[in-house]
Design an enzyme around this catalytic site. Sequence first.
Site, short mmCIF file in Angstrom:
data_model
loop_
_atom_site.label_atom_id
_atom_site.label_comp_id
_atom_site.label_asym_id
_atom_site.label_seq_id
_atom_site.Cartn_x
_atom_site.Cartn_y
_atom_site.Cartn_z
N ARG A 1 0.82 -1.22 0.00
CA ARG A 1 0.00 0.00 0.00
C ARG A 1 0.86 1.27 0.00
NH1 ARG A 1 -5.15 0.51 -1.67
NH2 ARG A 1 -5.72 2.62 -1.15
N ASN B 1 -15.03 15.99 -3.69
CA ASN B 1 -15.60 14.68 -4.01
C ASN B 1 -17.09 14.84 -4.31
OD1 ASN B 1 -15.74 11.74 -4.08
ND2 ASN B 1 -16.78 11.86 -2.11
N HIS C 1 -20.62 12.88 -3.92
CA HIS C 1 -21.25 11.73 -3.26
C HIS C 1 -22.73 11.67 -3.68
CE1 HIS C 1 -21.85 8.58 -0.35
NE2 HIS C 1 -22.96 9.21 0.04
C1 GRF Z 1 -21.19 8.54 -9.15
O1 GRF Z 1 -22.42 8.08 -8.70
C2 GRF Z 1 -20.52 9.29 -8.05
O2 GRF Z 1 -21.39 10.01 -7.25
C3 GRF Z 1 -19.89 8.19 -7.26
O3 GRF Z 1 -19.45 7.26 -8.23
C4 GRF Z 1 -20.23 7.40 -9.41
C5 GRF Z 1 -19.29 7.67 -10.56
O4 GRF Z 1 -19.90 7.60 -11.80
N1 GRF Z 1 -18.91 8.69 -6.35
P1 GRF Z 1 -19.11 8.05 -13.10
O5 GRF Z 1 -17.84 7.22 -13.18
O6 GRF Z 1 -18.81 9.52 -12.98
O7 GRF Z 1 -20.02 7.74 -14.24
#
Ligand code: GRF
Length: 208
Positions: free
Chosen positions: A66, A108, A110
């Site tokens: 890691r 990020n 979510h």
């Molecule tokens: C999305 O639902 C995002 O919120 C989550 O992972 C997914 C990624 O989808 N964290 P993509 O690769 O952008 O199509």
Amino acid sequence: MLKIVVCVSGGGTNLQAIINGITQGAIKHAQIERVISNNRNAYALERARQAGIDTVCVSSGDYADREQFNEALLKAVDEAGPDLIVLAGFLVVLPPQLIRKYENRIINIHPALIPSFCGKGYYGLKVHEEVLARGVKVTGATVHFVDEGTDTGPIIMQKPVTVQQDDTPEALQLRVMEEAEWIILPTSIALIAEGKVTVKDGHVHIAD
Ligand code: GRF
């Protein structure tokens, strides 16, 4: 010019939304320097190549442990010299040294309204399955800064999405993307590129 590194693991529809935002002018003063994936087969890498963006794959399977993987990931990020790192479906626990080095410069997306349906184990379809299992009527998406916790950093932007009676996890996942993720992620980046986003005492302030 805001230099961006986007980290991906999968299909890259959020990456595509950022690319489109830049090419169509909704995101100004920003460019994607590099797309990093831990998954060599991620379609997101193909999207990046088609847009002429530099790509790097840092896969844990290529490293002895890691620590070496973390070092390689940090190097891949540092080389691009980013002002902002965007995690767009990046299924990797970030090395603490990366989080500390880029404090308030990592965001990020979510796929739920934090602090609901987030934290350890809540990723991908699982989030939407739990939303349906609990029977909530409203879900959505959140863009937040990344700190050393899981989905605990300062919230930049959220957008609600109505849950429908006949939703499946897959249908809900797609609607959360269409109605929330693909909108608030580019918008958050645009605001950051315009210098309108500041963090004070763990809270985000957005200038008018
Ligand atoms: C999305 O639902 C995002 O919120 C989550 O992972 C997914 C990624 O989808 N964290 P993509 O690769 O952008 O199509």
